[in-house]
Design a protein around this motif. Structure first.
Motif, mmCIF file in Angstrom:
data_model
loop_
_atom_site.group_PDB
_atom_site.id
_atom_site.type_symbol
_atom_site.label_atom_id
_atom_site.label_comp_id
_atom_site.label_asym_id
_atom_site.label_seq_id
_atom_site.Cartn_x
_atom_site.Cartn_y
_atom_site.Cartn_z
ATOM 1 N N ASP A 1 0.814 -1.219 0.000
ATOM 2 C CA ASP A 1 0.000 0.000 0.000
ATOM 3 C C ASP A 1 0.847 1.269 0.000
ATOM 4 O OD1 ASP A 1 -2.519 -1.319 0.106
ATOM 5 O OD2 ASP A 1 -2.182 -1.744 2.224
ATOM 6 N N ALA A 2 2.104 1.150 -0.370
ATOM 7 C CA ALA A 2 3.036 2.270 -0.224
ATOM 8 C C ALA A 2 2.617 3.520 -0.988
ATOM 9 C CB ALA A 2 4.436 1.841 -0.653
ATOM 10 N N ASP A 3 1.995 3.372 -2.138
ATOM 11 C CA ASP A 3 1.677 4.533 -2.974
ATOM 12 C C ASP A 3 0.189 4.878 -3.000
ATOM 13 O OD1 ASP A 3 4.352 4.959 -3.795
ATOM 14 O OD2 ASP A 3 4.171 3.337 -5.261
ATOM 15 N N THR A 4 -0.619 4.195 -2.209
ATOM 16 C CA THR A 4 -2.060 4.410 -2.269
ATOM 17 C C THR A 4 -2.448 5.848 -1.955
ATOM 18 O OG1 THR A 4 -2.481 2.093 -1.683
ATOM 19 C CG2 THR A 4 -4.293 3.649 -1.354
ATOM 20 N N HIS A 5 -1.765 6.473 -0.999
ATOM 21 C CA HIS A 5 -2.136 7.841 -0.604
ATOM 22 C C HIS A 5 -1.828 8.861 -1.686
ATOM 23 C CE1 HIS A 5 2.135 7.701 0.361
ATOM 24 N NE2 HIS A 5 2.159 9.014 0.466
ATOM 25 N N ARG A 6 -1.032 8.476 -2.692
ATOM 26 C CA ARG A 6 -0.682 9.389 -3.779
ATOM 27 C C ARG A 6 -1.656 9.286 -4.958
ATOM 28 N NH1 ARG A 6 4.609 7.315 -2.404
ATOM 29 N NH2 ARG A 6 5.835 8.906 -1.317
ATOM 30 N N GLY B 1 1.927 4.192 3.993
ATOM 31 C CA GLY B 1 2.876 4.321 2.896
ATOM 32 C C GLY B 1 4.261 4.735 3.347
ATOM 33 N N GLU B 2 4.335 5.511 4.405
ATOM 34 C CA GLU B 2 5.618 5.998 4.901
ATOM 35 C C GLU B 2 6.145 5.173 6.068
ATOM 36 O OE1 GLU B 2 5.132 10.150 5.697
ATOM 37 O OE2 GLU B 2 4.919 10.657 3.554
ATOM 38 N N ARG C 1 -1.365 7.388 4.031
ATOM 39 C CA ARG C 1 -0.054 8.036 4.041
ATOM 40 C C ARG C 1 0.810 7.460 5.171
ATOM 41 N NH1 ARG C 1 1.841 14.276 5.351
ATOM 42 N NH2 ARG C 1 4.031 13.884 4.899
#
Length: 231
Positions: free
Chosen positions: A110-115, A157-158, A154
């Protein structure tokens, strides 16, 4: 025994409102509401781990015995909260219960889901399930909801995929036998993140067995709270 419960990403802690009727009086459900949802809907969502943990820490009563429970995203937050308590030298939970969650070092999916754009994120939520269709189709409600879910993603993701340390309390992990997001192998990895006992429990259902198998899950949670039973 106080049972502190942290919800999954974007969800209100009201998801745990029905749990008390399944539990004995000796266990008190303490839903932990995150900013931006439920009774705290007017508060700004928190999209960084440290201030979120500080917020949740203030909700704890450390003078009474307690356990922590978190589902999916909530499991990661519960784990980090337990680590914070340990680092402060505070009384640790009698148990940490992680539900429908891959172990911390396996969280990269899910690392890039918030983007994602609003449209892409809405599509992603529809694919995952767990978000009511009537909410996904209501543009006004989604304007309120998307910043909340984006804040949670986020943090995920971080979060990173390294070795985030261990807790000192027993850990019991629940997994759904039809969950493609967190299967048995990924859930068993939680054994590497405690310096105490570890157990794993199968629950019937997919990633959102929290809803579909509520009575089964709560019975398993009760066993941990009242008897300290780990499989």
């Amino acid at each position: 025994m106080n049972l502190y419960c942290i919800p999954y990403a974007g969800c209100s802690a009201r998801v745990y409102d029905s749990w008390q009727r399944h539990l004995p009086d000796s266990v008190t459900v303490m839903p932990m509401e995150l900013p931006g949802r439920g009774a705290r809907c007017v508060a700004e969502p928190i999209d960084e781990l440290a201030p979120l943990l500080a917020d949740l820490y203030q909700q704890l009563d450390l003078t009474s015995p307690y356990v922590l429970f978190g589902h999916s995203y909530g499991a990661v937050i519960a784990f980090e909260l337990a680590k914070l308590l340990r680092s402060k030298g505070d009384p640790e939970p009698a148990a940490l219960m992680v539900s429908a969650s891959r172990a911390p070092r396996l969280l990269g999916a899910d690392a890039d889901t918030h983007r994602l754009s609003d449209a892409e994120l809405t599509k992603r939520l529809a694919e995952l399930g767990g978000t009511p269709q009537e909410l996904l189709e209501n543009e006004e409600l989604m304007e309120v909801y998307l910043p909340v879910i984006r804040a949670d993603y986020r943090i995920l993701g971080e979060y990173g995929t390294g070795s985030p340390g261990t807790v000192g309390c027993p850990v019991v992990a629940f997994y759904g036998d039809a969950d493609d997001e967190a299967d048995l192998a990924s859930v068993e990895e939680w054994a590497n993140f405690t310096d105490s006992a570890f157990g794993v429990e199968k629950i019937h259902g997919d990633h959102f067995f929290l809803h579909a198998a509520e009575s089964e899950l709560v019975a398993a949670v009760e066993a941990v709270c009242t008897k300290g039973e780990l499989s």
